[in-house]
Design an enzyme around this catalytic site. Structure first.
Site, mmCIF file in Angstrom:
data_model
loop_
_atom_site.group_PDB
_atom_site.id
_atom_site.type_symbol
_atom_site.label_atom_id
_atom_site.label_comp_id
_atom_site.label_asym_id
_atom_site.label_seq_id
_atom_site.Cartn_x
_atom_site.Cartn_y
_atom_site.Cartn_z
ATOM 1 C CB SER A 1 -0.917 -0.010 1.209
ATOM 2 O OG SER A 1 -0.132 -0.056 2.367
ATOM 3 C CD GLU B 1 -0.767 7.164 -11.640
ATOM 4 O OE1 GLU B 1 0.111 7.450 -12.466
ATOM 5 O OE2 GLU B 1 -0.992 6.018 -11.242
ATOM 6 C CE LYS C 1 -4.911 6.228 -2.136
ATOM 7 N NZ LYS C 1 -6.084 5.397 -1.970
ATOM 8 C CG ASP D 1 -12.663 5.772 -2.996
ATOM 9 O OD1 ASP D 1 -12.152 4.764 -2.475
ATOM 10 O OD2 ASP D 1 -13.435 6.533 -2.388
ATOM 11 C CE1 TYR E 1 -2.814 0.963 -8.939
ATOM 12 C CE2 TYR E 1 -5.000 1.786 -9.491
ATOM 13 C CZ TYR E 1 -4.168 1.037 -8.676
ATOM 14 O OH TYR E 1 -4.684 0.374 -7.605
ATOM 15 C CE LYS F 1 1.498 5.217 -9.100
ATOM 16 N NZ LYS F 1 0.689 4.444 -10.028
ATOM 17 C CE LYS G 1 -6.688 8.468 2.340
ATOM 18 N NZ LYS G 1 -7.409 7.249 1.988
ATOM 19 C CB CYS H 1 -50.007 12.042 9.924
ATOM 20 S SG CYS H 1 -49.209 13.473 9.175
ATOM 21 C CB CYS I 1 -52.780 15.990 9.779
ATOM 22 S SG CYS I 1 -52.788 14.391 8.960
ATOM 23 C CB CYS J 1 -50.095 11.114 6.038
ATOM 24 S SG CYS J 1 -51.486 12.192 6.393
ATOM 25 C CB CYS K 1 -51.776 16.048 5.714
ATOM 26 S SG CYS K 1 -50.282 16.123 6.692
HETATM 27 S S1 IVH Z 1 0.041 2.679 -7.130
HETATM 28 C C1 IVH Z 1 3.139 -0.151 -5.245
HETATM 29 N N1 IVH Z 1 -1.712 4.229 -8.269
HETATM 30 O O1 IVH Z 1 -4.452 3.129 -3.551
HETATM 31 C C2 IVH Z 1 2.188 0.924 -5.580
HETATM 32 N N2 IVH Z 1 -2.413 2.984 -6.371
HETATM 33 O O2 IVH Z 1 -2.602 2.455 -0.717
HETATM 34 C C3 IVH Z 1 0.959 0.433 -6.198
HETATM 35 N N3 IVH Z 1 -4.796 3.288 -5.840
HETATM 36 O O3 IVH Z 1 -3.665 -0.171 -2.831
HETATM 37 C C4 IVH Z 1 -0.155 1.366 -6.054
HETATM 38 N N4 IVH Z 1 -5.255 4.673 -7.467
HETATM 39 O O4 IVH Z 1 -5.515 0.248 -4.476
HETATM 40 C C5 IVH Z 1 -1.486 3.370 -7.269
HETATM 41 N N5 IVH Z 1 -3.160 5.618 -9.444
HETATM 42 C C6 IVH Z 1 -2.926 4.759 -8.444
HETATM 43 C C7 IVH Z 1 -3.942 4.367 -7.553
HETATM 44 C C8 IVH Z 1 -3.644 3.480 -6.520
HETATM 45 C C9 IVH Z 1 -5.748 4.013 -6.437
HETATM 46 C C10 IVH Z 1 -5.016 2.481 -4.634
HETATM 47 C C11 IVH Z 1 -4.436 1.109 -4.683
HETATM 48 C C12 IVH Z 1 -3.507 1.021 -3.500
HETATM 49 C C13 IVH Z 1 -3.933 2.182 -2.657
HETATM 50 C C14 IVH Z 1 -2.772 2.847 -1.977
#
Ligand code: IVH
Length: 718
Positions: free
Chosen positions: A124, A155, A157, A159, A268, A340, A364, A458, A461, A476, A481
């Site tokens: 992660s 790029e 993230k 969800d 990604y 990155k 975030k 209700c 009323c 109702c 009313c």
């Molecule tokens: S890179 C080794 N790029 O965010 C790195 N992660 O904790 C690999 N996520 O588990 C992750 N968008 O599920 C990367 N553009 C993005 C992402 C992304 C969403 C998620 C992914 C990861 C968590 C980061």
């Protein structure tokens, strides 16, 4: 509340439980852990003596999150605690234990699908929350690499639910969930249902034999809304966010159903490549952005168009801020950005810690989840008499707005979510989805919580409430009313109905309370002398109000019909009805069967319209409106003899050349009609991108012609 001292005394007592069997802990322990969590968050300083207690708190929350899928704290709170431990261990390396939460990749698994090991563990990312965090991260990377400035790729993230896919000899070989980072669930048949993932791709062009790619599975906002609408129509509670919808969909055992959910995937990250011993025609990219481009060119959806490559962190900081502003206008949910290091060699040089890569960081956005307390429930009566429970919660900031009340839908929903007055609750405001209660934290109850009692009369009323067996809602049925009358007037003046701009909900309520407005016709006989005496009503606002009311008299008939608030009559049906008569009052003479003949009007709708026009009070009201000068006649502005005359149309999915409303207007201008759903009365379904259930349904009715946007444009006169 427990004192820190007593909490620390408790922890060793539970330690063996944590290590031996996390499933067996009890409610008391949950409360102790919650209290310990709060103490650590309230700035307790770690020492060699208490650091194991902090590790236990983190282990506890990891287990809640990964194994039980049921976190008690927000990601931000978890990160704060994690960083506290990490910082302490960096400063006191001799205190690190092998089983510290900092020393491993992830946690347990859900035991359902066959397990499969990832070729490379799925790590992660470290989280950051502000520019300072990013500057700090950049500084460390520059120090480590001894470079003055680093090129980064930023790029979105995404969800959703993270996956790992492997292609071998150009073929999709398997798809695996994240699991514990080392091993995940093999969900290959479900992954194959995701249409943004090609089943084969020409990796051999690059001399690639085997490749492992990471990505995120999403349900876009439109499909999520459709999905939620559909489950709510069945009387089931909606899901709180598209992430849950995506993750849940991937775990369905029936792959065909997965296909119907219209999931999509963004890829990604390339985590592993093995090459064939041959002269590859195209050299492998040496940058991350190059990899994203390679994936894009091979037919994958990568964030190729969303990414930005820049040298230096400052520009990146600006880009992530710009992207945060765009967040709500994107078709899918993102919860931040990922930054990155772009050069793959430099990535390797920077390497990984036990937990995260050093070459990437997540930024975030403002959290959309927050915890609060359920203080009370109000029961609101809508314009059709439906009684909706609305939770009053301790006001809390979520995603930039303060939330203090949340609809909790119906009685079954309250039972299903196990909500009690006084509960600590987790709430979420996901994009344009209205705020929802994700769950109550039942483990944290102290016995003072009380049941929510749903009224049987209700609340406005006192009329006895009714609930047809097949419906989820109590109603109702007293049409006089007060609550219903006010809501009907509010609907009548609203934007999509008569659009009386200066009126608005607040004025309707004010005038009603003061006895200046008791029903819809009185909008047109308002006593402006009295209103002029009210605070805030100067000559200018009076004039504006008068003009807006006057102007509404000439609104097209379909707006008036919609404004009447007849149950099940939305804007589309209102347009159909307006086309059918010369004067609105003609509907008095329509039988239910005649109404059912109309496009888009089924049994339920016909019965509702029939009931409305059979009610003497309603007819009297319409006659009064006619007397007052309102337009009751069908506007002939909509052509009935264009070249689409007599044909019915429905648009679904995202159109690229036309706005949906413009396309619908074109149909009407050429004599065609718009329907609101797929039925045997439909002639043409015009399909845009990401079309969903309507397309599936239409395919089953042979008489419906399914056309693209371009085909549709060709039907129009040039
Ligand atoms: S890179 C080794 N790029 O965010 C790195 N992660 O904790 C690999 N996520 O588990 C992750 N968008 O599920 C990367 N553009 C993005 C992402 C992304 C969403 C998620 C992914 C990861 C968590 C980061």
């Amino acid at each position: 509340m427990y004192s820190l001292h007593s909490v620390l005394l408790f922890i060793p007592h539970y330690l063996h439980l944590l290590l031996i069997n996390l499933h067996m802990y009890n409610t008391t322990m949950v409360k102790e852990m919650e209290a310990a969590t709060q103490n650590w968050l309230a700035n307790v300083q770690p020492t060699v003596d208490n650091i194991e207690a902090l590790r236990n708190v983190l282990r506890f929350h990891e287990h809640r999150y990964y194994v039980l899928n049921n976190p008690l704290i927000t990601d931000f709170e978890y990160d704060t605690l994690y960083k506290l431990l990490e910082k302490f261990e960096i400063e006191n390396p001799q205190s690190i234990t092998k089983d510290s939460p900092t020393q491993r990749v992830g946690a347990g698994l859900i035991k359902d699908f066959p397990k499969k090991q990832h070729l490379v563990p799925m790590l992660s990312l470290e989280n950051s929350y502000n520019a300072e965090d990013l500057l700090d991260w950049d500084r460390k990377a520059r120090e480590l690499s001894k470079l003055d400035s680093i090129e980064y790729c930023a790029e979105p993230k995404f969800d959703g639910a993270s996956i790992s896919v492997v292609y071998e000899n150009n073929q999709l070989f398997c798809g695996v969930t994240r699991g514990d980072g080392e091993t995940g669930d093999d969900i290959t048949p479900n992954i194959k249902q995701i249409r943004t993932l090609p089943l084969s791709a020409a990796f051999n062009r690059y001399g690639i034999e085997q490749i492992e790619i990471r990505g995120e599975v999403l349900m876009n906002k439109t499909n999520f809304k459709k999905y939620n609408d559909a489950i709510m129509e069945e009387g089931l509670p909606p899901l709180a966010n598209p992430r849950n919808a995506a993750a849940g969909s991937l775990r369905i055992k029936d792959s065909k159903e997965v296909g119907r959910r219209n999931l999509e995937a963004f890829l990604y990250h390339v985590s592993y490549i093995s090459k064939i011993e041959t002269d590859a025609l195209v050299p492998l990219p040496t940058t991350h952005s190059g990899m994203l481009q390679m994936l894009w060119e091979l037919g994958f959806r990568s964030p190729q168009n969303e990414m930005k490559v820049l040298k230096g962190i400052e520009g990146i900081i600006q880009y992530v801020a710009e992207f945060e502003n765009k967040r709500d206008s994107l078709p899918y949910e993102i919860d931040g950005m990922v930054i990155k290091v772009n050069d793959l060699n430099l990535q390797e040089q920077l390497g990984i810690t036990s937990h995260h890569p050093r070459w990437a960081i997540a930024y975030k956005f403002k959290a959309r989840q927050a915890s609060s307390k359920l203080l009370g429930v109000e029961f609101q009566v809508g314009r059709t008499g439906a009684v909706t429970p609305v939770a009053k919660i301790q006001p809390v900031q979520v995603g930039g707005v303060t939330v203090s009340s949340i609809s909790i839908h119906n009685e079954d929903y309250i039972k299903e979510k196990d909500l009690k007055l006084g509960d600590k609750i987790l709430i979420e405001r996901s994009g344009d989805v209205i705020p929802q209660i994700v769950k109550s934290l039942a483990e944290l109850r102290d016995g003072t919580e009380t049941e929510i009692v749903f009224p049987r009369t209700c609340p406005v009323c006192n009329h006895t409430l009714e609930k047809p067996v097949e419906e989820a809602v109590w109603r109702c049925s007293n049409i006089n009313c007060e609550a219903q009358v006010v809501e009907r007037i509010i609907h009548f003046v609203s934007k999509d109905a008569m659009d009386i701009r200066s009126f608005g909900e607040a004025n309707v309520r004010k005038f009603y309370t003061l006895g200046l407005l008791k029903n819809v016709p009185e909008i047109y006989t308002l006593n402006f002398t009295e209103i002029g005496k009210l605070e805030g009503f100067g000559q200018k606002s009076l004039d504006n109000l008068k003009t807006a009311i006057e102007a509404s008299k000439t609104q097209p008939l379909h707006r008036l019909i919609y404004g009447l608030g007849i149950r099940y009559v939305g804007e589309t049906t209102a347009k159909t009805l307006a086309q059918k008569v010369n004067n609105l009052l003609e509907f008095k003479n329509f039988s239910q069967e005649q109404l059912q003949q109309l496009d888009d009007v089924g049994v339920k709708v016909a019965a509702s319209i029939h009931a409305f026009f059979s009610d003497e009070e309603n007819v009297k009201m319409l006659e009064a409106l006619q007397q007052l000068g309102l337009n009751m006649n069908s506007a002939k502005s909509i052509s009935t003899d264009g070249n689409l005359s007599g044909q019915t149309f429905l648009f679904t999915g995202t159109l690229h050349k036309l706005k949906r409303s413009d396309a619908e207007a074109m149909v009407e201008a050429n004599g065609g009609k718009i329907l609101s759903g797929v039925s045997s009365k439909l002639n043409f379904l015009i399909v845009g991108e990401d079309a969903g259930s309507k397309l599936e349904k239409a395919k089953k009715i042979p008489a419906i012609k399914i056309l693209s946007e371009d085909d549709f444009l060709k039907m129009l006169p040039t």
